[in-house]
Design a protein around this motif. Structure first.
Motif, PDB file in Angstrom:
ATOM      1  N   PRO A  58     -69.324 -28.760 -93.040  1.00  0.00           N
ATOM      2  CA  PRO A  58     -69.805 -27.413 -92.730  1.00  0.00           C
ATOM      3  C   PRO A  58     -68.700 -26.365 -92.798  1.00  0.00           C
ATOM      4  CG  PRO A  58     -69.501 -28.661 -90.719  1.00  0.00           C
ATOM      5  CD  PRO A  58     -69.262 -29.627 -91.833  1.00  0.00           C
ATOM      6  N   ALA A  59     -69.113 -25.109 -92.998  1.00  0.00           N
ATOM      7  CA  ALA A  59     -68.164 -24.021 -93.201  1.00  0.00           C
ATOM      8  C   ALA A  59     -67.667 -23.410 -91.895  1.00  0.00           C
ATOM      9  CB  ALA A  59     -68.807 -22.928 -94.058  1.00  0.00           C
ATOM     10  N   PHE A  60     -68.297 -23.767 -90.779  1.00  0.00           N
ATOM     11  CA  PHE A  60     -67.861 -23.227 -89.489  1.00  0.00           C
ATOM     12  C   PHE A  60     -68.489 -24.036 -88.373  1.00  0.00           C
ATOM     13  CE2 PHE A  60     -71.624 -20.852 -90.804  1.00  0.00           C
ATOM     14  CZ  PHE A  60     -72.461 -20.980 -89.706  1.00  0.00           C
ATOM     15  N   GLY A  81     -63.026 -32.254 -92.458  1.00  0.00           N
ATOM     16  CA  GLY A  81     -62.587 -31.061 -91.738  1.00  0.00           C
ATOM     17  C   GLY A  81     -63.514 -30.659 -90.614  1.00  0.00           C
ATOM     18  N   ALA A  82     -64.618 -31.363 -90.437  1.00  0.00           N
ATOM     19  CA  ALA A  82     -65.627 -30.963 -89.455  1.00  0.00           C
ATOM     20  C   ALA A  82     -65.108 -31.079 -88.030  1.00  0.00           C
ATOM     21  CB  ALA A  82     -66.877 -31.813 -89.625  1.00  0.00           C
ATOM     22  N   LEU A  83     -65.616 -30.201 -87.166  1.00  0.00           N
ATOM     23  CA  LEU A  83     -65.317 -30.204 -85.741  1.00  0.00           C
ATOM     24  C   LEU A  83     -66.599 -30.463 -84.969  1.00  0.00           C
ATOM     25  CD1 LEU A  83     -63.088 -26.975 -85.543  1.00  0.00           C
ATOM     26  CD2 LEU A  83     -62.279 -29.346 -85.593  1.00  0.00           C
ATOM     27  N   THR A  84     -66.542 -31.379 -84.011  1.00  0.00           N
ATOM     28  CA  THR A  84     -67.696 -31.686 -83.165  1.00  0.00           C
ATOM     29  C   THR A  84     -67.305 -31.487 -81.710  1.00  0.00           C
ATOM     30  OG1 THR A  84     -68.457 -33.331 -84.771  1.00  0.00           O
ATOM     31  CG2 THR A  84     -69.396 -33.424 -82.552  1.00  0.00           C
ATOM     32  N   GLU A  85     -67.940 -30.529 -81.053  1.00  0.00           N
ATOM     33  CA  GLU A  85     -67.592 -30.205 -79.665  1.00  0.00           C
ATOM     34  C   GLU A  85     -67.949 -31.354 -78.730  1.00  0.00           C
ATOM     35  OE1 GLU A  85     -68.868 -27.021 -76.149  1.00  0.00           O
ATOM     36  OE2 GLU A  85     -69.288 -26.537 -78.258  1.00  0.00           O
ATOM     37  N   PHE A  86     -67.032 -31.686 -77.782  1.00  0.00           N
ATOM     38  CA  PHE A  86     -67.364 -32.685 -76.784  1.00  0.00           C
ATOM     39  C   PHE A  86     -67.071 -32.239 -75.356  1.00  0.00           C
ATOM     40  CE2 PHE A  86     -63.023 -33.892 -78.100  1.00  0.00           C
ATOM     41  CZ  PHE A  86     -62.369 -34.070 -76.883  1.00  0.00           C
ATOM     42  N   GLN A  87     -66.437 -31.057 -75.163  1.00  0.00           N
ATOM     43  CA  GLN A  87     -66.183 -30.598 -73.795  1.00  0.00           C
ATOM     44  C   GLN A  87     -65.870 -29.104 -73.812  1.00  0.00           C
ATOM     45  OE1 GLN A  87     -62.594 -32.076 -71.971  1.00  0.00           O
ATOM     46  NE2 GLN A  87     -63.301 -31.669 -69.879  1.00  0.00           N
TER      47      GLN A  87
END
Length: 363
Positions: free
Chosen positions: A197-199, A240-246
């Motif tokens: 994803p781009a953001f 490059g993806a970011l996955t929120e966990f906290q």
């Protein structure tokens, strides 16, 4: 006090609104935490944020202004570093294409300078010559959009630009649109293309600002300026993806004043994370779980001044230096490597409107 010329150099970027002359260079005493003035590089307006070249031979500064060479843009300055004398020599400067550049970084190969333009809501990439000088921008991307805070988020405001440990992706927190944009970085051409994803989006009104990777590369942390909170992400090195966990707040229970966060930093050993609070005027201290990356609040340390901005951990990993912009002071703390807590050393250096500090270790 006289420090050895093998002691680390500390470069301090400032705002030149009042009495500051530019970039202040000091020698850093590892034993006491004291800063000894060495030189000042003048000539740039508001050289607020700094970035060192991987070779240590050059340093770059944002000139955080709205107009340069008759255009709506700021400027980026290049200097050579004499590690023995501590003197900076101006090489050249280039426009940042958009106004108000506030953050910059040199890529891992040392071939490109990447910068974020806060007021322009844009980012740019400039090639670096062999002599350390800057060429005109080879890449420019304009962000668009807004978010829920009409005073601060009426338009895009790119607030920092950060490269992953492998130099493959660029991450751009944009305060105005509540997103962290993700770009693939071409190390040959300097071009940026949106990742997939781009953001990643953060909570509405949080206003993302600065970004820091954990030394293991698995986790990344974002401080949200308007939300006074840290968002923690899993980082996928391949996509490059970011996955929120906290998400965790940076203020103590019961604080009811106005606050914005400024900077975020993970300790080199990966066990602690620090965030500066402007308003509470403190460094928030967190422990990092070595298995999960989750944060636990440890405490807060007053910075002994007003409006702490950027801060840095010295090359030994045992001292933290913080800048109080609105009380013209740079304060040194000793890091307890068991708890992460900060203890004032008593060393306070007077620098007009300090914003950023970077260390060059010559020891």
């Amino acid at each position: 006090m006289t420090t050895s010329n093998t002691a680390p150099l500390a470069f301090i970027g400032t705002y030149t609104h009042s009495t500051s002359e530019g970039i202040y260079v000091h020698r850093f005493d590892r034993d006491t935490g004291a800063l000894e003035p060495v030189s000042v590089a003048s000539g740039a307006d508001n050289p607020s944020f700094l970035a060192l070249h991987p070779s240590g031979r050059f340093i770059y500064a944002t000139s955080e202004v709205e107009e340069f060479e008759g255009e709506s843009q700021g400027a980026l300055y290049a200097y050579s570093v004499d590690a023995e004398s501590g003197e900076l020599s101006f090489i050249n400067r280039q426009g940042s294409v958009g106004p108000g550049p506030c953050h910059l970084v040199v890529d891992g190969s040392g071939r490109y300078l990447l910068a974020a333009n806060y007021h322009g809501g844009s980012i740019c990439v400039l090639p670096i010559r062999e002599d350390g000088g800057l060429e005109a921008a080879c890449e420019f991307i304009q962000h668009e959009g807004s978010s829920v805070n009409p005073r601060r988020q009426g338009e895009a405001h790119a607030h920092s630009i950060n490269l992953d440990p492998e130099n493959r992706f660029a991450y751009v927190p944009d305060l105005g649109v509540d997103r962290v944009f993700i770009y693939r970085f071409d190390q040959d051409s300097g071009k940026l293309t949106p990742a997939d994803p781009a953001f990643v989006e953060v909570n509405p009104g949080f206003g993302p600002r600065h970004f820091a990777f954990h030394p293991n590369g698995r986790w990344a942390y974002l401080n949200n300026e308007l939300g006074s909170a840290v968002t923690a992400f899993e980082h996928d090195a391949e996509t490059g993806a970011l996955t929120e966990f906290q998400t965790i707040g940076t203020l103590p229970a019961g604080f009811s004043g106005t606050n914005t966060t400024a900077h975020i930093l993970v300790h080199p050993d990966g066990r602690f994370l620090y965030v500066s609070n402007r308003g509470h005027d403190s460094i928030a201290i967190f422990a990092v779980d070595g298995e999960t990356g989750r944060l636990t609040a440890v405490g807060h340390q007053s910075t002994g001044g007003r409006t702490p901005r950027n801060f840095e951990i010295d090359p030994s990993g045992t001292l933290l230096v913080a800048e109080n912009q609105n009380s013209d002071s740079v304060v040194t703390f000793r890091i307890d490597l068991e708890s992460g807590l900060l203890d004032p050393t008593g060393q306070v250096t007077r620098v007009p409107m300090p914003v950023c500090v970077k260390f060059l270790n010559k020891g």
